[in-house]
Design an enzyme around this catalytic site. Structure first.
Site, short mmCIF file in Angstrom:
data_model
loop_
_atom_site.label_atom_id
_atom_site.label_comp_id
_atom_site.label_asym_id
_atom_site.label_seq_id
_atom_site.Cartn_x
_atom_site.Cartn_y
_atom_site.Cartn_z
N HIS A 1 3.72 -5.29 2.67
CA HIS A 1 4.01 -4.55 3.90
C HIS A 1 5.12 -5.23 4.71
CE1 HIS A 1 1.85 -1.03 5.75
NE2 HIS A 1 2.71 -1.31 6.72
N LYS B 1 0.32 1.30 -3.28
CA LYS B 1 1.25 0.35 -2.66
C LYS B 1 0.47 -0.74 -1.94
CE LYS B 1 4.92 0.38 0.89
NZ LYS B 1 4.28 -0.42 1.95
N TYR C 1 -1.67 7.14 4.54
CA TYR C 1 -2.77 6.31 5.02
C TYR C 1 -4.00 7.20 5.08
CZ TYR C 1 0.65 2.89 6.78
OH TYR C 1 1.66 1.96 6.88
N SER D 1 6.96 8.46 5.24
CA SER D 1 5.75 7.84 5.79
C SER D 1 4.84 8.85 6.47
CB SER D 1 6.15 6.77 6.81
OG SER D 1 5.03 6.29 7.53
N THR E 1 -1.02 3.70 0.55
CA THR E 1 -0.89 2.33 1.05
C THR E 1 -2.27 1.72 1.18
OG1 THR E 1 1.20 2.74 2.18
CG2 THR E 1 -0.11 0.90 2.98
#
Length: 331
Positions: free
Chosen positions: A243, A219, A130, A106, A156
């Site tokens: 999520h 995603k 992100y 992440s 994402t």
């Protein structure tokens, strides 16, 4: 107590993690309807098992974007692994390599990309991104990940703003002082508002494409319309995801949305799914409905909370054994 299924790890994590950490990992948005529906939807799906098939050899290996993994379960991107275990994402990376599967690290890791990479050299790793208001920080992250040998970039798409997770609001959730969002320390310092960029659109996939040669996986897709757009914008993979029910409440369970996305894609890109996978039979259901691979989020954190790298390996091993057994019993 012997840990025989994933709910055993969940119970252990709930008992032993600090309440603020448990609440953060467990949180869903608003009424948690979608979070809970992710699990319930699997329970409504039934097998049509076939008998007298030779199941003396069951091959559970598969490939994702050309890389072979030992079975079709990877580790989804989740933030702040040090809340579950002191070594954080380094333990996650080691467990994934030991079990020969994919780990998606992440943006919100509590270890740097360099630390994750060094902890498990040679492991199959993708990097989840992100896009932030500070585009230079996002660009630097993408280029660091590629230089460190990460093999896929997971964008994402479902977080222009953070969903309302009531327990986090009640708890005033923030990371303990000794933990940092390691890959974004400086970027966060210069950004006084939410660092996420809510203006991101499909055109930003072209921007990402200009930064990297890595395959791009998107995603957060839940509809045929967005699946079509993803293919049209040249992504190599789609993760059907809500999520973990942490963003928009009362959207579809991911296993229900999977069918629609697979039909829209028609084999042009690989489709994966996360959310609600708790048993090996869930993995088989997802594959039967068209997923190439599934990714687990919360169960990976429960494994870390149990015994770090070893506990996460246990979680993966249980899923692997259950999946193999389900395949054989279903014929």
């Amino acid at each position: 107590m012997a840990m025989v299924c994933l709910s055993d790890f969940e119970a252990h994590a709930k008992k032993y993690l600090p309440k603020i950490a448990w609440d953060y990992f467990a949180a869903g948005a608003d009424d948690c309807t979608t979070r809970d529906e992710n699990i319930l939807a699997y329970k409504r799906i039934r097998f049509r098992p076939r008998m007298l098939r030779d199941v003396s050899v069951v091959d559970i290996k598969t490939k994702i974007l050309g890389s072979e993994i030992s079975f079709p379960v990877g580790i989804a991107p989740t933030g702040f692994h040090q809340l579950a275990w002191p070594d954080g994402e380094k333990s996650t990376a080691r467990a994934a390599r030991a079990m020969d599967t994919c780990y998606i690290a992440s943006t919100y890791s509590t270890c740097t990309l360099e630390e994750i990479s060094a902890a498990a050299p040679g492991g199959l790793r993708w990097f989840q991104l992100y896009i932030h208001r500070n585009r230079a920080a996002s660009q630097q992250l993408v280029q660091r990940a590629e230089a460190l040998g990460f093999q896929g970039l997971v964008l994402t798409a479902d977080l222009p703003y953070t969903g309302k997770r009531r327990d986090d609001v009640r708890n005033g959730f923030r990371l303990p002082p000794h933990m940092k969002v390691k890959n974004l320390e400086r970027a966060f310092e210069v950004c006084k508002m939410s660092p996420l960029d809510p203006s991101v659109t499909w055109n930003d996939i072209y921007w990402l494409r200009s930064l990297t040669r890595l395959p791009i996986i998107i995603k957060g897709i839940l509809t045929r319309e967005d699946a079509e757009l993803a293919v049209r914008h040249g992504v190599q993979g789609i993760i059907v995801s809500n999520h973990g029910g942490r963003q928009l409440d009362e959207g579809p369970a991911t296993i229900d949305a999977l069918v629609e996305v697979v039909e829209a894609v028609r084999g042009r890109v690989e489709v994966y799914v996360d959310g609600g996978i708790r048993k090996g039979s869930d993995v088989l259901k997802a594959l039967a409905l068209g997923a190439k691979c599934v990714f687990i989020g919360r169960p990976a954190l429960w494994g870390l909370a149990y015994k770090g790298e070893e506990g996460l390996q246990d979680v993966l091993r249980i899923l692997q054994d259950e999946f193999r057994l389900s395949m054989a019993l279903a014929g």
